[in-house]
Design a protein around this motif. Structure first.
Motif, mmCIF file in Angstrom:
data_model
loop_
_atom_site.group_PDB
_atom_site.id
_atom_site.type_symbol
_atom_site.label_atom_id
_atom_site.label_comp_id
_atom_site.label_asym_id
_atom_site.label_seq_id
_atom_site.Cartn_x
_atom_site.Cartn_y
_atom_site.Cartn_z
ATOM 1 N N LEU A 1 6.657 -1.951 8.301
ATOM 2 C CA LEU A 1 6.538 -2.923 9.394
ATOM 3 C C LEU A 1 6.464 -4.349 8.838
ATOM 4 C CD1 LEU A 1 4.022 -1.249 11.882
ATOM 5 C CD2 LEU A 1 6.411 -1.845 12.337
ATOM 6 N N PRO A 2 7.018 -5.311 9.587
ATOM 7 C CA PRO A 2 7.020 -6.695 9.089
ATOM 8 C C PRO A 2 5.676 -7.382 9.334
ATOM 9 C CG PRO A 2 8.194 -6.566 11.188
ATOM 10 C CD PRO A 2 7.731 -5.179 10.884
ATOM 11 N N ALA A 3 4.748 -7.239 8.388
ATOM 12 C CA ALA A 3 3.408 -7.817 8.544
ATOM 13 C C ALA A 3 3.474 -9.345 8.490
ATOM 14 C CB ALA A 3 2.503 -7.311 7.424
ATOM 15 N N TYR A 4 2.652 -9.992 9.306
ATOM 16 C CA TYR A 4 2.469 -11.435 9.173
ATOM 17 C C TYR A 4 1.528 -11.648 7.997
ATOM 18 C CZ TYR A 4 4.584 -12.570 13.676
ATOM 19 O OH TYR A 4 5.460 -12.756 14.697
ATOM 20 N N LYS A 5 2.006 -12.301 6.948
ATOM 21 C CA LYS A 5 1.162 -12.477 5.761
ATOM 22 C C LYS A 5 1.481 -13.785 5.041
ATOM 23 C CE LYS A 5 2.336 -10.392 1.924
ATOM 24 N NZ LYS A 5 3.123 -11.493 1.301
ATOM 25 N N LEU A 6 0.535 -14.208 4.228
ATOM 26 C CA LEU A 6 0.752 -15.413 3.421
ATOM 27 C C LEU A 6 1.670 -15.071 2.243
ATOM 28 C CD1 LEU A 6 -2.846 -16.951 3.353
ATOM 29 C CD2 LEU A 6 -1.048 -17.191 5.075
ATOM 30 N N ARG A 7 2.442 -16.053 1.773
ATOM 31 C CA ARG A 7 3.417 -15.774 0.709
ATOM 32 C C ARG A 7 2.777 -15.305 -0.598
ATOM 33 N NH1 ARG A 7 6.679 -21.111 0.626
ATOM 34 N NH2 ARG A 7 4.595 -21.814 1.136
ATOM 35 N N PRO A 8 1.658 -15.940 -1.044
ATOM 36 C CA PRO A 8 1.114 -15.466 -2.327
ATOM 37 C C PRO A 8 0.432 -14.096 -2.214
ATOM 38 C CG PRO A 8 0.288 -17.668 -1.759
ATOM 39 C CD PRO A 8 0.937 -17.115 -0.539
ATOM 40 N N ALA A 9 0.118 -13.672 -0.997
ATOM 41 C CA ALA A 9 -0.569 -12.382 -0.840
ATOM 42 C C ALA A 9 0.386 -11.251 -1.219
ATOM 43 C CB ALA A 9 -1.045 -12.222 0.601
ATOM 44 N N THR A 10 -0.196 -10.180 -1.742
ATOM 45 C CA THR A 10 0.602 -9.069 -2.253
ATOM 46 C C THR A 10 1.433 -8.397 -1.153
ATOM 47 O OG1 THR A 10 0.479 -6.928 -3.348
ATOM 48 C CG2 THR A 10 -1.364 -7.503 -1.956
ATOM 49 N N GLU A 11 2.539 -7.792 -1.550
ATOM 50 C CA GLU A 11 3.331 -6.964 -0.632
ATOM 51 C C GLU A 11 2.848 -5.514 -0.700
ATOM 52 O OE1 GLU A 11 5.320 -6.870 1.770
ATOM 53 O OE2 GLU A 11 6.170 -8.867 1.901
ATOM 54 N N ASP A 12 1.932 -5.231 -1.644
ATOM 55 C CA ASP A 12 1.455 -3.842 -1.805
ATOM 56 C C ASP A 12 0.446 -3.494 -0.726
ATOM 57 O OD1 ASP A 12 3.003 -3.562 -4.025
ATOM 58 O OD2 ASP A 12 1.382 -4.081 -5.431
ATOM 59 N N LEU A 13 0.202 -2.201 -0.582
ATOM 60 C CA LEU A 13 -0.865 -1.741 0.303
ATOM 61 C C LEU A 13 -2.159 -1.672 -0.481
ATOM 62 C CD1 LEU A 13 0.800 1.182 2.307
ATOM 63 C CD2 LEU A 13 0.322 -1.153 3.064
ATOM 64 N N PRO A 14 -3.285 -1.934 0.167
ATOM 65 C CA PRO A 14 -3.439 -2.349 1.557
ATOM 66 C C PRO A 14 -3.309 -3.861 1.760
ATOM 67 C CG PRO A 14 -5.587 -2.034 0.563
ATOM 68 C CD PRO A 14 -4.586 -1.722 -0.510
ATOM 69 N N GLY A 15 -3.128 -4.604 0.644
ATOM 70 C CA GLY A 15 -3.241 -6.070 0.679
ATOM 71 C C GLY A 15 -2.309 -6.751 1.665
ATOM 72 N N ARG A 16 -1.120 -6.182 1.906
ATOM 73 C CA ARG A 16 -0.164 -6.904 2.757
ATOM 74 C C ARG A 16 -0.648 -7.032 4.208
ATOM 75 N NH1 ARG A 16 4.335 -3.995 5.401
ATOM 76 N NH2 ARG A 16 5.598 -5.805 4.908
ATOM 77 N N TRP A 17 -1.643 -6.195 4.565
ATOM 78 C CA TRP A 17 -2.196 -6.276 5.924
ATOM 79 C C TRP A 17 -3.571 -6.938 5.979
ATOM 80 C CZ3 TRP A 17 0.646 -5.230 10.128
ATOM 81 C CH2 TRP A 17 1.817 -4.485 9.950
ATOM 82 N N MET A 18 -4.164 -7.195 4.812
ATOM 83 C CA MET A 18 -5.552 -7.703 4.819
ATOM 84 C C MET A 18 -5.509 -9.222 4.668
ATOM 85 S SD MET A 18 -7.829 -4.664 3.689
ATOM 86 C CE MET A 18 -8.668 -5.371 2.336
ATOM 87 N N THR A 19 -5.612 -9.918 5.796
ATOM 88 C CA THR A 19 -5.427 -11.363 5.782
ATOM 89 C C THR A 19 -6.670 -12.077 5.249
ATOM 90 O OG1 THR A 19 -6.063 -11.295 8.080
ATOM 91 C CG2 THR A 19 -3.728 -11.519 7.637
ATOM 92 N N GLY A 20 -6.457 -12.998 4.326
ATOM 93 C CA GLY A 20 -7.554 -13.844 3.833
ATOM 94 C C GLY A 20 -8.587 -13.070 3.046
ATOM 95 N N THR A 21 -9.698 -13.756 2.762
ATOM 96 C CA THR A 21 -10.797 -13.112 2.029
ATOM 97 C C THR A 21 -11.600 -12.264 2.994
ATOM 98 O OG1 THR A 21 -10.851 -15.033 0.593
ATOM 99 C CG2 THR A 21 -12.754 -13.569 0.510
ATOM 100 N N GLN A 22 -11.919 -11.085 2.545
ATOM 101 C CA GLN A 22 -12.625 -10.147 3.432
ATOM 102 C C GLN A 22 -14.129 -10.422 3.457
ATOM 103 O OE1 GLN A 22 -11.163 -7.473 5.269
ATOM 104 N NE2 GLN A 22 -9.263 -8.558 4.789
#
Ligand code: PLP
Length: 408
Positions: free
Chosen positions: A240-261
């Motif tokens: 699925l085309p996740a909305y994400k920041l460019r430097p954030a990873t494309e790997d799971l789970p990071g591509r869906w975890m926006t910002g600092t948790q």
């Protein structure tokens, strides 16, 4: 029901003696000491951002990794990489529905239900609206608040891309047979997004057995802090085309975890799941966390069933109150102990205020299950009065509640 925690040596999991009777669990449960300890431990010993080369960051990484694994155990997810954390279930569902909405094409449809909390309705209705496609509603049977399966079958056409449905109603306690629903949907080529927020403190989730495609829940409803959890099948989360920041990873789970948790919250999530796993056992050793969870939820089920029977029988003897949803004994397996009532001569708010004056805490209104309260025709009369039981409630509390209702 005393529930000791074996995972933290100094844990005082029994909630401190307080005069209040907490029947507000469906709005957010009380939190055992071990969860607070884990959060304080995180902030005092290894508070740092993740992914660094220094001690506190490495320890943070380990704590975050453990939270993914604990949540995978709770949901029976095949991989901890499929666990996405976020602010709450609503935000995560919007996050996913926006991405999913980008894949909708003219002529597609999405299905939502009249039983669901609005957090599993509006995100899909709005995604459909933005994509210019249709969202349709699956009806309920108003007499017992179960899902109308004939209506669902009628609406499951080849045009439908996704069915969003709850595992259990937060307003009236109905439990859906989500395994069968997923089977039915998949036969029609439809993806299934489950809302397990209300189900999670009562019964064991099993995403593999149910074969759903996505599932969301919230730790603050199962004795943890305010953290949302989203699980999805790996190929879907990758595709699925996740909305994400460019430097954030494309790997799971990071591509869906926006910002600092919320790191301390994630430490609390692990502790809450360990707390659940500790119920009914005297040792943390031996069986796996998942096996202990299986046993714990058997204990929780038995205790809650006993409480629900007592409350429903007590209400049946008081015809002044109407119980909405499943009441018949032989059907009670299909409900959790979330019991909503109305009275002929008092509004839900008046009942809630009376109970509050006796230090009995219960919610009134629509509890955001707006489609349901409208369908039942109670929305314009102030909705429902919800008596939400969880495993820390007792028979003495039910007796006190019934006595308070008699005083009205
Ligand atoms: C059944 C159900 N779904 C979704 C939600 C929304 O969860 P959150 O507060 O984590 O966004 C709630 C909250 O009450 C709920 O009860």
């Amino acid at each position: 029901m005393f529930l000791g925690c074996v995972n933290y040596p100094d844990c005082k999991c029994a909630l401190p003696a307080q005069p209040a009777i907490y029947l507000d669990g469906p709005g957010g449960t009380q939190v055992p000491q071990c969860v607070l300890d884990a959060m304080i431990h995180y902030l005092t010993t290894c508070n740092a951002n993740h992914g660094g080369v220094f001690r506190t960051s490495r320890e943070s990484d380990a704590i975050l990794h453990e939270a993914h694994q604990a949540a995978a155990d709770l949901l029976n997810a095949p991989s901890a990489e499929e666990i996405i954390f976020g602010q709450n279930m609503t935000s995560l569902t919007f996050h996913l529905s926006r991405a999913f909405g980008r894949t909708l094409r003219p002529g597609d449809e999405v299905l939502v239900t009249r039983m669901d909390h609005d957090a599993n309705v509006s995100p899909w209705v709005l995604a459909a609206r933005d994509a210019g496609v249709t969202a349709r509603f699956v009806d309920i049977h108003p007499d017992d608040c179960t899902l109308d399966l004939d209506d669902l079958r009628r609406k499951l056409s080849p045009r439908v891309r996704l069915l969003a449905v709850t595992c259990a109603s937060n307003a009236v306690g109905t439990v859906n047979d989500v395994r069968s629903l997923a089977h039915l949907a998949h036969e029609a080529g439809v993806l299934v997004y489950l809302d397990a927020v209300h189900y999670a403190p009562h019964r064991l989730i099993d995403v593999q057995d149910w074969d759903c495609d996505f599932l969301a829940c919230s730790a603050y409803k199962f004795f943890g802090p305010h953290v949302g959890i989203l699980w999805g099948k790996q190929e879907l989360l990758r595709g699925l085309p996740a909305y994400k920041l460019r430097p954030a990873t494309e790997d799971l789970p990071g591509r869906w975890m926006t910002g600092t948790q919320n790191h301390e919250g994630l430490a609390g999530v692990t502790a809450a799941i360990d707390y659940l796993a500790s119920i009914g056992t005297t040792s943390a050793a031996g069986p796996s966390r998942r096996e202990r969870l299986v046993h714990a939820f058997t204990m929780i089920y038995e205790h809650e069933r006993m409480l629900a029977d007592r409350l429903l029988d007590g209400l049946a003897a008081r015809p002044r109150f109407r119980v909405w949803g499943i009441t018949r004994r032989e059907q009670r397996d299909q409900r959790v102990p979330t019991v909503s009532i109305t009275a002929v001569d008092r509004s839900p708010q008046q009942i809630a205020e009376h109970l509050a004056s006796r230090e009995i805490y219960a919610w009134n209104g629509n509890m955001y299950a707006l489609e349901l309260t409208e369908r039942l025709g109670v929305e314009e009369h102030g909705g429902l009065l919800r008596l939400g039981l969880v495993h820390y409630n007792t028979t003495d509390e039910i007796n006190a509640l019934l006595q308070a209702l008699d005083e009205l």
